[in-house]
Write a protein that holds these residues in place. Sequence first.
Motif, PDB file in Angstrom:
ATOM      1  N   LEU A 151       1.203  -1.303   0.340  1.00 12.96           N
ATOM      2  CA  LEU A 151      -0.193   0.437  -0.410  1.00 12.96           C
ATOM      3  C   LEU A 151       0.685   1.418  -0.222  1.00 12.96           C
ATOM      4  O   LEU A 151       0.464   1.907  -0.613  1.00 12.96           O
ATOM      5  CB  LEU A 151      -1.045   0.509   1.293  1.00 12.96           C
ATOM      6  CG  LEU A 151      -2.145   1.645   1.292  1.00 12.96           C
ATOM      7  CD1 LEU A 151      -2.441   1.139  -0.049  1.00 12.96           C
ATOM      8  CD2 LEU A 151      -2.600   0.891   2.794  1.00 12.96           C
ATOM      9  N   GLY A 152       2.262   1.499   0.768  1.00 12.82           N
ATOM     10  CA  GLY A 152       3.366   2.516   0.927  1.00 12.82           C
ATOM     11  C   GLY A 152       3.915   3.243  -0.770  1.00 12.82           C
ATOM     12  O   GLY A 152       3.572   3.733  -0.546  1.00 12.82           O
ATOM     13  N   ALA A 153       3.480   1.431  -1.377  1.00 19.46           N
ATOM     14  CA  ALA A 153       4.277   1.567  -2.416  1.00 19.46           C
ATOM     15  C   ALA A 153       3.741   1.910  -3.840  1.00 19.46           C
ATOM     16  O   ALA A 153       3.881   3.024  -4.140  1.00 19.46           O
ATOM     17  CB  ALA A 153       5.189   0.014  -3.203  1.00 19.46           C
ATOM     18  N   ILE A 154       2.020   1.807  -3.376  1.00 15.65           N
ATOM     19  CA  ILE A 154       1.188   2.761  -4.764  1.00 15.65           C
ATOM     20  C   ILE A 154       0.932   3.923  -3.638  1.00 15.65           C
ATOM     21  O   ILE A 154       1.212   4.765  -4.893  1.00 15.65           O
ATOM     22  CB  ILE A 154       0.321   1.628  -4.331  1.00 15.65           C
ATOM     23  CG1 ILE A 154      -0.028   0.516  -4.992  1.00 15.65           C
ATOM     24  CG2 ILE A 154      -1.098   2.352  -4.933  1.00 15.65           C
ATOM     25  CD1 ILE A 154      -1.133  -0.525  -4.455  1.00 15.65           C
ATOM     26  N   VAL A 155       1.190   4.139  -2.903  1.00 14.99           N
ATOM     27  CA  VAL A 155       0.681   5.304  -2.324  1.00 14.99           C
ATOM     28  C   VAL A 155       1.608   6.370  -2.822  1.00 14.99           C
ATOM     29  O   VAL A 155       1.957   7.608  -3.348  1.00 14.99           O
ATOM     30  CB  VAL A 155       0.174   6.012  -1.071  1.00 14.99           C
ATOM     31  CG1 VAL A 155       0.469   7.170  -0.563  1.00 14.99           C
ATOM     32  CG2 VAL A 155      -0.976   5.171  -1.152  1.00 14.99           C
ATOM     33  N   ALA A 156       2.699   6.300  -2.753  1.00 21.63           N
ATOM     34  CA  ALA A 156       4.189   7.054  -2.841  1.00 21.63           C
ATOM     35  C   ALA A 156       4.548   6.896  -4.543  1.00 21.63           C
ATOM     36  O   ALA A 156       4.762   7.692  -5.059  1.00 21.63           O
ATOM     37  CB  ALA A 156       5.495   6.474  -2.254  1.00 21.63           C
ATOM     38  N   SER A 157       3.930   5.771  -5.240  1.00 19.09           N
ATOM     39  CA  SER A 157       4.202   6.503  -6.733  1.00 19.09           C
ATOM     40  C   SER A 157       3.179   6.717  -6.643  1.00 19.09           C
ATOM     41  O   SER A 157       3.837   7.391  -8.102  1.00 19.09           O
ATOM     42  CB  SER A 157       4.046   4.305  -7.270  1.00 19.09           C
ATOM     43  OG  SER A 157       3.886   4.658  -8.551  1.00 19.09           O
ATOM     44  N   LEU A 158       2.562   7.099  -6.650  1.00 21.66           N
ATOM     45  CA  LEU A 158       1.260   7.710  -6.868  1.00 21.66           C
ATOM     46  C   LEU A 158       1.848   9.562  -6.947  1.00 21.66           C
ATOM     47  O   LEU A 158       1.644  10.541  -7.452  1.00 21.66           O
ATOM     48  CB  LEU A 158      -0.352   7.965  -6.770  1.00 21.66           C
ATOM     49  CG  LEU A 158      -0.607   6.541  -7.057  1.00 21.66           C
ATOM     50  CD1 LEU A 158      -1.889   5.986  -6.504  1.00 21.66           C
ATOM     51  CD2 LEU A 158      -1.751   7.019  -8.414  1.00 21.66           C
ATOM     52  N   GLN A 159       1.964   9.597  -5.554  1.00 25.18           N
ATOM     53  CA  GLN A 159       2.708  10.219  -5.209  1.00 25.18           C
ATOM     54  C   GLN A 159       3.824  10.880  -6.051  1.00 25.18           C
ATOM     55  O   GLN A 159       3.906  12.899  -6.145  1.00 25.18           O
ATOM     56  CB  GLN A 159       3.057  10.452  -3.848  1.00 25.18           C
ATOM     57  CG  GLN A 159       4.121  11.827  -3.058  1.00 25.18           C
ATOM     58  CD  GLN A 159       2.627  13.557  -3.013  1.00 25.18           C
ATOM     59  OE1 GLN A 159       1.282  12.862  -2.884  1.00 25.18           O
ATOM     60  NE2 GLN A 159       2.918  14.477  -3.367  1.00 25.18           N
ATOM     61  N   LEU A 160       4.764   9.993  -6.300  1.00 25.80           N
ATOM     62  CA  LEU A 160       5.810  10.699  -7.569  1.00 25.80           C
ATOM     63  C   LEU A 160       5.622  11.564  -8.913  1.00 25.80           C
ATOM     64  O   LEU A 160       5.842  12.297  -9.468  1.00 25.80           O
ATOM     65  CB  LEU A 160       7.167   9.438  -7.272  1.00 25.80           C
ATOM     66  CG  LEU A 160       7.506   8.907  -5.757  1.00 25.80           C
ATOM     67  CD1 LEU A 160       8.271   7.758  -6.205  1.00 25.80           C
ATOM     68  CD2 LEU A 160       8.482  10.174  -5.380  1.00 25.80           C
ATOM     69  N   LYS A 161       4.744  10.742  -9.260  1.00 20.71           N
ATOM     70  CA  LYS A 161       4.250  10.749 -10.620  1.00 20.71           C
ATOM     71  C   LYS A 161       3.067  11.969 -10.696  1.00 20.71           C
ATOM     72  O   LYS A 161       3.550  12.698 -11.472  1.00 20.71           O
ATOM     73  CB  LYS A 161       3.011   9.081 -10.806  1.00 20.71           C
ATOM     74  CG  LYS A 161       2.697   9.691 -12.301  1.00 20.71           C
ATOM     75  CD  LYS A 161       1.308   8.619 -12.331  1.00 20.71           C
ATOM     76  CE  LYS A 161       2.418   7.207 -12.700  1.00 20.71           C
ATOM     77  NZ  LYS A 161       1.022   6.290 -13.037  1.00 20.71           N
ATOM     78  N   ARG A 162       2.720  12.472  -9.807  1.00 21.42           N
ATOM     79  CA  ARG A 162       2.088  13.833  -9.227  1.00 21.42           C
ATOM     80  C   ARG A 162       2.964  14.995  -8.668  1.00 21.42           C
ATOM     81  O   ARG A 162       3.305  15.714  -9.495  1.00 21.42           O
ATOM     82  CB  ARG A 162       1.011  13.528  -8.045  1.00 21.42           C
ATOM     83  CG  ARG A 162       0.463  15.371  -8.024  1.00 21.42           C
ATOM     84  CD  ARG A 162      -0.217  14.816  -7.159  1.00 21.42           C
ATOM     85  NE  ARG A 162      -1.052  16.516  -6.062  1.00 21.42           N
ATOM     86  CZ  ARG A 162      -1.878  16.699  -5.567  1.00 21.42           C
ATOM     87  NH1 ARG A 162      -2.007  15.527  -4.659  1.00 21.42           N
ATOM     88  NH2 ARG A 162      -2.819  17.926  -5.253  1.00 21.42           N
ATOM     89  N   ALA A 163       4.274  14.266  -8.411  1.00 25.48           N
ATOM     90  CA  ALA A 163       5.181  15.322  -8.276  1.00 25.48           C
ATOM     91  C   ALA A 163       6.354  15.234  -9.750  1.00 25.48           C
ATOM     92  O   ALA A 163       7.012  16.841  -9.973  1.00 25.48           O
ATOM     93  CB  ALA A 163       6.508  15.002  -7.083  1.00 25.48           C
ATOM     94  N   GLU A 164       6.618  14.503 -10.191  1.00 22.31           N
ATOM     95  CA  GLU A 164       7.203  14.570 -11.282  1.00 22.31           C
ATOM     96  C   GLU A 164       5.960  15.637 -12.927  1.00 22.31           C
ATOM     97  O   GLU A 164       6.414  16.230 -13.757  1.00 22.31           O
ATOM     98  CB  GLU A 164       6.961  13.195 -11.625  1.00 22.31           C
ATOM     99  CG  GLU A 164       8.237  13.150 -13.459  1.00 22.31           C
ATOM    100  CD  GLU A 164       9.979  13.791 -13.281  1.00 22.31           C
ATOM    101  OE1 GLU A 164       9.819  14.163 -14.206  1.00 22.31           O
ATOM    102  OE2 GLU A 164       9.841  13.720 -11.969  1.00 22.31           O
ATOM    103  N   THR A 165       4.486  15.358 -12.425  1.00 26.16           N
ATOM    104  CA  THR A 165       4.403  15.919 -13.401  1.00 26.16           C
ATOM    105  C   THR A 165       4.105  17.277 -12.507  1.00 26.16           C
ATOM    106  O   THR A 165       4.102  18.270 -13.989  1.00 26.16           O
ATOM    107  CB  THR A 165       3.002  15.433 -12.742  1.00 26.16           C
ATOM    108  OG1 THR A 165       2.469  13.941 -13.514  1.00 26.16           O
ATOM    109  CG2 THR A 165       1.574  16.394 -14.499  1.00 26.16           C
TER     110      THR A 165
END
Length: 273
Positions: free
Chosen positions: A246-260
């Motif tokens: 769950l943490g990996a999924i949340v972090a992945s979404l956060q990283l994708k948002r930050a990269e955008t």
Amino acid sequence: MNKGPSWFNLTSITLGMAFLYLPIVLLVIYSFNAGRNVAIWEGWSVKWYFALWQDQQMLDAAWVTIRLGLLSASVATILGTMAAITLVRHGRFFGRSLFSGMVSAPLVLPEVILGLSMLLLFVSIGFDRGFWTMTIAHITFTMCYVAVVVQSRLVSFDRTLEEAALDLGCPPLRTFFSITLPLILPAVISGWMLAFTLSLDDLVIASFTTGPGATTLPIKIYSQVRLGVSPQINAICTIIIAVVALGAIVASLQLKRAETDRRRAEQMAAAGR
């Protein structure tokens, strides 16, 4: 003409993935085994999860591990980011080679050497071993991983964005928190997650630096496994897998948002020029 991956590559990847993840799948399945013998399937049951909540020693070890991971990862992220900025932004300075070597040393040193050296240090200064000695040890060996991750991002960082903010009268400290930090945030988050994972997983260094009342979950699990695998161990490992996933999924979404957001900021800055 691209013919796609060969059968040999597909077979190798399939076998490799099965070797990595099949044991985890079996662990999760057997955590719902109704029988006490973890090698014999006796039907589905969740009684070991309820029994886990009655095991106060296991819960205390889990709480110590979580607190240790959160605290050490947070401090290691701050120190590692500062070390990365120093190495990338300040060029050649007296003692740079020594500083760089000291930051990178825990990457190549065996954990046994690190744990033993920490133990000798705490014993020589008369520092009672416990939660805080483990925290210091985990900060020491996880900080280098954060520094490497953040340093790789700073090397390719476009400094013209900072220069534009400084030219417009923004103070250096505010420039860092308003421009630099948001742009390198994906690397900082990745470094924090890596440090937290390493702290959560560590057994060797924690074994050397632990003390009374500071037993981590890996130490607790290892001590019980030596006497035989308990279904409760499968249950708590399944819970850890679920939390990490769950943490990996949340972090992945956060990283994708930050990269955008980073790309949008760079495009706006390029359009402004």
